[in-house]
Design a protein around this motif. Structure first.
Motif, PDB file in Angstrom:
ATOM      1  N   PHE A   1      -5.290 -10.474  -1.660  1.00 25.50           N
ATOM      2  CA  PHE A   1      -5.663  -9.882  -2.932  1.00 25.50           C
ATOM      3  C   PHE A   1      -6.746  -8.812  -2.814  1.00 25.50           C
ATOM      4  N   GLU A   2      -7.738  -9.037  -1.984  1.00 24.08           N
ATOM      5  CA  GLU A   2      -8.828  -8.053  -1.831  1.00 24.08           C
ATOM      6  C   GLU A   2      -8.282  -6.710  -1.333  1.00 24.08           C
ATOM      7  N   ASP A   3      -7.410  -6.766  -0.333  1.00 26.66           N
ATOM      8  CA  ASP A   3      -6.812  -5.532   0.182  1.00 26.66           C
ATOM      9  C   ASP A   3      -5.937  -4.880  -0.883  1.00 26.66           C
ATOM     10  N   GLY A   4      -5.185  -5.690  -1.612  1.00 26.53           N
ATOM     11  CA  GLY A   4      -4.353  -5.163  -2.679  1.00 26.53           C
ATOM     12  C   GLY A   4      -5.173  -4.497  -3.767  1.00 26.53           C
ATOM     13  N   ILE A   5      -6.285  -5.108  -4.123  1.00 19.82           N
ATOM     14  CA  ILE A   5      -7.179  -4.538  -5.133  1.00 19.82           C
ATOM     15  C   ILE A   5      -7.699  -3.182  -4.669  1.00 19.82           C
ATOM     16  N   ARG A   6      -8.114  -3.123  -3.418  1.00 23.12           N
ATOM     17  CA  ARG A   6      -8.642  -1.863  -2.872  1.00 23.12           C
ATOM     18  C   ARG A   6      -7.599  -0.757  -2.949  1.00 23.12           C
ATOM     19  N   VAL A   7      -6.378  -1.062  -2.564  1.00 20.24           N
ATOM     20  CA  VAL A   7      -5.320  -0.048  -2.554  1.00 20.24           C
ATOM     21  C   VAL A   7      -4.878   0.301  -3.981  1.00 20.24           C
ATOM     22  N   ALA A   8      -4.832  -0.694  -4.865  1.00 20.89           N
ATOM     23  CA  ALA A   8      -4.474  -0.415  -6.264  1.00 20.89           C
ATOM     24  C   ALA A   8      -5.501   0.517  -6.901  1.00 20.89           C
ATOM     25  N   ARG A   9      -6.749   0.324  -6.574  1.00 24.59           N
ATOM     26  CA  ARG A   9      -7.795   1.226  -7.096  1.00 24.59           C
ATOM     27  C   ARG A   9      -7.596   2.642  -6.555  1.00 24.59           C
ATOM     28  N   ARG A  10      -7.210   2.738  -5.306  1.00 26.96           N
ATOM     29  CA  ARG A  10      -6.934   4.062  -4.712  1.00 26.96           C
ATOM     30  C   ARG A  10      -5.751   4.715  -5.422  1.00 26.96           C
ATOM     31  N   LEU A  11      -4.718   3.941  -5.705  1.00 27.10           N
ATOM     32  CA  LEU A  11      -3.555   4.447  -6.425  1.00 27.10           C
ATOM     33  C   LEU A  11      -3.992   5.038  -7.766  1.00 27.10           C
ATOM     34  N   LEU A  12      -4.897   4.341  -8.466  1.00 26.28           N
ATOM     35  CA  LEU A  12      -5.330   4.817  -9.775  1.00 26.28           C
ATOM     36  C   LEU A  12      -6.259   6.022  -9.692  1.00 26.28           C
ATOM     37  N   VAL A  13      -6.923   6.211  -8.565  1.00 26.20           N
ATOM     38  CA  VAL A  13      -7.683   7.452  -8.359  1.00 26.20           C
ATOM     39  C   VAL A  13      -6.701   8.611  -8.249  1.00 26.20           C
ATOM     40  N   LEU A  14      -5.612   8.381  -7.539  1.00 24.60           N
ATOM     41  CA  LEU A  14      -4.604   9.420  -7.359  1.00 24.60           C
ATOM     42  C   LEU A  14      -3.829   9.696  -8.642  1.00 24.60           C
ATOM     43  N   ASP A  15      -3.601   8.650  -9.430  1.00 24.03           N
ATOM     44  CA  ASP A  15      -2.776   8.782 -10.638  1.00 24.03           C
ATOM     45  C   ASP A  15      -3.336   7.856 -11.727  1.00 24.03           C
ATOM     46  N   PRO A  16      -4.391   8.298 -12.434  1.00 27.80           N
ATOM     47  CA  PRO A  16      -5.056   7.438 -13.421  1.00 27.80           C
ATOM     48  C   PRO A  16      -4.157   6.956 -14.550  1.00 27.80           C
ATOM     49  N   ALA A  17      -3.098   7.674 -14.856  1.00 25.31           N
ATOM     50  CA  ALA A  17      -2.215   7.301 -15.957  1.00 25.31           C
ATOM     51  C   ALA A  17      -1.039   6.432 -15.507  1.00 25.31           C
ATOM     52  N   ASN A  18      -1.068   5.950 -14.281  1.00 23.08           N
ATOM     53  CA  ASN A  18       0.025   5.136 -13.743  1.00 23.08           C
ATOM     54  C   ASN A  18      -0.112   3.711 -14.297  1.00 23.08           C
ATOM     55  N   GLU A  19       0.642   3.431 -15.347  1.00 21.98           N
ATOM     56  CA  GLU A  19       0.523   2.131 -16.010  1.00 21.98           C
ATOM     57  C   GLU A  19       0.905   0.975 -15.086  1.00 21.98           C
ATOM     58  N   GLU A  20       1.909   1.181 -14.252  1.00 23.35           N
ATOM     59  CA  GLU A  20       2.273   0.134 -13.296  1.00 23.35           C
ATOM     60  C   GLU A  20       1.093  -0.166 -12.371  1.00 23.35           C
ATOM     61  N   GLY A  21       0.383   0.861 -11.946  1.00 21.92           N
ATOM     62  CA  GLY A  21      -0.792   0.670 -11.100  1.00 21.92           C
ATOM     63  C   GLY A  21      -1.866  -0.153 -11.805  1.00 21.92           C
ATOM     64  N   HIS A  22      -2.052   0.102 -13.091  1.00 25.42           N
ATOM     65  CA  HIS A  22      -3.014  -0.684 -13.869  1.00 25.42           C
ATOM     66  C   HIS A  22      -2.562  -2.146 -13.937  1.00 25.42           C
ATOM     67  N   ARG A  23      -1.255  -2.365 -14.169  1.00 25.31           N
ATOM     68  CA  ARG A  23      -0.741  -3.735 -14.200  1.00 25.31           C
ATOM     69  C   ARG A  23      -0.935  -4.427 -12.854  1.00 25.31           C
ATOM     70  N   MET A  24      -0.655  -3.703 -11.781  1.00 26.84           N
ATOM     71  CA  MET A  24      -0.828  -4.285 -10.448  1.00 26.84           C
ATOM     72  C   MET A  24      -2.279  -4.715 -10.251  1.00 26.84           C
ATOM     73  N   LEU A  25      -3.202  -3.826 -10.610  1.00 25.45           N
ATOM     74  CA  LEU A  25      -4.619  -4.133 -10.434  1.00 25.45           C
ATOM     75  C   LEU A  25      -5.025  -5.303 -11.325  1.00 25.45           C
ATOM     76  N   MET A  26      -4.560  -5.306 -12.561  1.00 28.16           N
ATOM     77  CA  MET A  26      -4.871  -6.426 -13.459  1.00 28.16           C
ATOM     78  C   MET A  26      -4.394  -7.747 -12.854  1.00 28.16           C
ATOM     79  N   GLY A  27      -3.163  -7.761 -12.378  1.00 21.14           N
ATOM     80  CA  GLY A  27      -2.604  -8.978 -11.803  1.00 21.14           C
ATOM     81  C   GLY A  27      -3.354  -9.439 -10.572  1.00 21.14           C
ATOM     82  N   LEU A  28      -3.675  -8.506  -9.698  1.00 21.09           N
ATOM     83  CA  LEU A  28      -4.409  -8.853  -8.476  1.00 21.09           C
ATOM     84  C   LEU A  28      -5.799  -9.390  -8.793  1.00 21.09           C
ATOM     85  N   LEU A  29      -6.473  -8.744  -9.732  1.00 23.49           N
ATOM     86  CA  LEU A  29      -7.804  -9.223 -10.112  1.00 23.49           C
ATOM     87  C   LEU A  29      -7.716 -10.642 -10.664  1.00 23.49           C
ATOM     88  N   ALA A  30      -6.721 -10.889 -11.515  1.00 28.02           N
ATOM     89  CA  ALA A  30      -6.557 -12.226 -12.085  1.00 28.02           C
ATOM     90  C   ALA A  30      -6.251 -13.250 -10.993  1.00 28.02           C
TER      91      ALA A  30
END
Length: 93
Positions: free
Chosen positions: A25-54
């Protein structure tokens, strides 16, 4: 340049899925955050990060990420999809 950015977004997405499948999960969170830096409006990326954090026990951070997602999408004049709302409901429970 846009093509390279999209390639990086897709690579991040693939990595997040792989890390999630391996319960890293920690690695996934790090990469999901990077994805959102690249594409802040990527809703799937936000969902991925939400799920990983949970899944990583960071429920409050997951709920806050929904608010970030909602704000970013609102700037574009759209609201989160039903899929994102369902995830929010699941995290709240």
């Amino acid at each position: 340049q846009e093509e390279l950015r999209q390639g990086a977004v897709m690579a991040c997405r693939s990595l997040v899925l792989a890390f999630t499948a391996q319960n890293q999960f920690e690695d996934g969170i790090r990469v999901a955050r990077r994805l959102l830096v690249l594409d802040p409006a990527n809703e799937e990326g936000h969902r991925m990060l939400m799920g990983l954090l949970a899944m990583n026990g960071q429920r409050s951070a997951a709920l806050m990420q929904y608010e970030v997602c909602e704000a970013v999408l609102a700037e574009m004049g759209v609201v989160p999809t039903e899929e994102t709302a369902v995830l929010l409901h699941q995290i709240r429970r």
